[in-house]
Structure formats: structure tokens, C-alpha cells
Enzyme design. Sequence first.
Site, PDB file in Angstrom:
ATOM      1  CB  SER A  62      -0.944   0.063   1.270  1.00 56.85           C
ATOM      2  OG  SER A  62      -2.076  -0.536   1.038  1.00 56.85           O
ATOM      3  CE1 TYR A 121      -4.945  -1.365  -4.786  1.00 55.99           C
ATOM      4  CE2 TYR A 121      -4.984  -3.605  -4.974  1.00 55.99           C
ATOM      5  CZ  TYR A 121      -4.829  -2.566  -4.175  1.00 55.99           C
ATOM      6  OH  TYR A 121      -4.984  -2.438  -2.755  1.00 55.99           O
ATOM      7  CB  VAL A 134      -0.007  -5.713   4.219  1.00 61.82           C
ATOM      8  CG1 VAL A 134      -1.463  -4.929   4.843  1.00 61.82           C
ATOM      9  CG2 VAL A 134      -0.219  -6.140   2.702  1.00 61.82           C
TER      10      VAL A 134
HETATM   11  N1  GLN Z   1      -2.077  -5.374  -1.911  1.00 61.85           N
HETATM   12  C1  GLN Z   1      -2.781  -5.238  -0.771  1.00 61.85           C
HETATM   13  C2  GLN Z   1      -4.198  -5.186  -0.962  1.00 61.85           C
HETATM   14  O1  GLN Z   1      -4.966  -4.906  -1.695  1.00 61.85           O
HETATM   15  C3  GLN Z   1      -2.414  -3.763  -0.240  1.00 61.85           C
HETATM   16  C4  GLN Z   1      -2.984  -3.818   1.129  1.00 61.85           C
HETATM   17  C5  GLN Z   1      -2.204  -2.820   2.354  1.00 61.85           C
HETATM   18  O2  GLN Z   1      -1.000  -3.005   1.802  1.00 61.85           O
HETATM   19  N2  GLN Z   1      -2.936  -2.457   3.053  1.00 61.85           N
HETATM   20  O3  GLN Z   1      -4.775  -5.896  -0.129  1.00 61.85           O
END
Ligand code: GLN
Length: 304
Positions: free
Chosen positions: A63, A188, A258
Site C-alpha cells: 500500500s 492495482y 502490508v
Molecule cells: N495489495 C494489498 C491489498 O490490496 C495492499 C494492502 C495494504 O498494503 N494495506 O490488499
Amino acid sequence: MDYQALLEQIQHQLQPVIGQGRVASYIPELAKVSPHHFGMAVVELDGTVHAVGDARVPFSIQSISKLFTLLMAFQCEGDALWQRVGREPSGNPFNSLVQLEHESGIPRNPFINAGALVLADILCTRFAVPENAVVEFMRRLAGEKDIQYDRRVARSERDTAHRNAAMAYFMRSFGNLRNPVPQVLDAYCRHCAIEMNCVDLARAVLVLANRGVVPHSGERLLSASAAKRVSALMLTCGTYDAAGDFAFRVGLPAKSGVGGGILALVPGECGVCVWSPGLEPSGNSLAGSLALETFTTLTGRSIF
Ligand code: GLN
């Protein structure tokens, strides 16, 4: 300020908690990462680098990419962007669907998944291969040619992106996504799968610490006012539904992912990035949050 000695002290102080917390496992490739990594870097506006531990080991930025896709989408759309995504903390987990129905498919802010899907949609409209455009943007900001996204991580997330797909179709039903949902999801997931290290991320965020100008190239990327606004959004929304607690403990604009990275900045001074993959239940790095808290406590360098 002797940042090098300070980082060494923080690393030493945090030894007992490094490895605690849970590595994100809902993206299967991320579950393979050891929770025992710890790296931290400070890059000053003049380019001076201070680094400890795994600060040069690449990790999945996840994220944290939302910060940079926001800068790109804002460059494309200007203030019209705010008709499609809000600027309020969500108070809900980053992958929550609940507010979207009440709020007619307009995500609360650009740093939750729904908001970043709108950013990805804008980039899909603007660029033929949006993931390459984002990688190129990161290379420019970090002054580093080797940045790439990890195809295995992107595929792993795409194969399991059922929740993000639900959000995307829902927003499309309100007309807030313009491109085909599978295309937006592909972009994404590739943005989230970009691999970078703490040093390069801390350098990349200097554009915000330096009021919109990339320090190493002198390029003005955004206005000082836009840099202030994006930094404010980081403070209020950058660390998921723990943003209030994070502001209370750390007091710096920050964006987490995350993968265990947290990228922060001290306006007018430096970028700071920490990586440790064990997460708190909110999705923020456990050791990373503590490291930044210790950083501002020891230096007095918070925005307050
Ligand atoms: N790629 C992760 C998702 O879409 C990103 C989430 C994150 O880092 N909070 O769930």
C-alpha cells in the site's frame, strides 16, 4: 543530528520485538517472507543516507504504492480527482466494503484499497501500460534504475483478489470506475507488487519533504500546496484505521503497507523508511511503528 548513531540505537532497542506480529498471509507470496527482517533508513534533503540492518533489502511495497499513484493521478486530474475519492479517514479496515454503498461508490480516501482502485483506473485511462508508468515514476523519484515489480507477488495477489474485485465491480456500478474491472485489478496488483528498499523509498518521499521539488534533480513535480495536502492525508489516513493512534504515537505523515514497510517524512528535513514484516492487527508493521515512535521521541522531530 547524528542519525546513524540514532538508527543503531533504535535497532538495538527494538531487538526484543523484531519478529513479533504476523506476516500478511492473505497474499500467499507475502506469507513466505521471514518476520525477522528489520531495516531502517533516513535520507536527508542533501542526499546523505543513513541506514541500518536490512535497509538495502528490497521488499514488497504494497500500500505504500498508493502514495505514489496518488501523486500521479493528481498530476493527471488536478482537483477534479476529489470528485471521485474523498479525503476523510475511513475508521474501517483498508479492505472494507461497508462505506461504499452508503457513499455511492466514492471511497473515503485514496489510501484505502477502494480509493487506490480509483487511482489505478485513472492511470489505466492515461497510460497504455500503467504499471510501467508507475515503475518509471518511482525510478525518477528514487534516482534508481533497478526498480521493478515482482511478477510472482502480482500474480499471487491477482489470483486471490476477490475482495478487491468486489469493491471494483461495486464502484463500477456507480460509474466511478471507467475501465474494465480486470484491467484495473491487474494494474492495482502490479503497483502493490513493486519491490523497493528502505533507502530508495526514503529518497523517493523527499519530494514531499522538499515541498514538491525532487531534491536530486531539481524537478518540480507538484506545487508546495499539493505537497502539503498529500502530507496531511498521510497523517490522517496513511496508516489505515490506526491513523489516529499512529499520529498520537509518532506524529509524522506516513504511509504503510502490508509488506511491513512504513514510509514517513519530516517536512523540510528528511525521509524515513522502516521495514519489518511482522504486522499489528491493523496491518501496520509492529516493529516499524515502534521504531518510528522511538525516532520521534529521541529526536523531537515530529511535526508537533
Ligand atoms: N495489495 C494489498 C491489498 O490490496 C495492499 C494492502 C495494504 O498494503 N494495506 O490488499
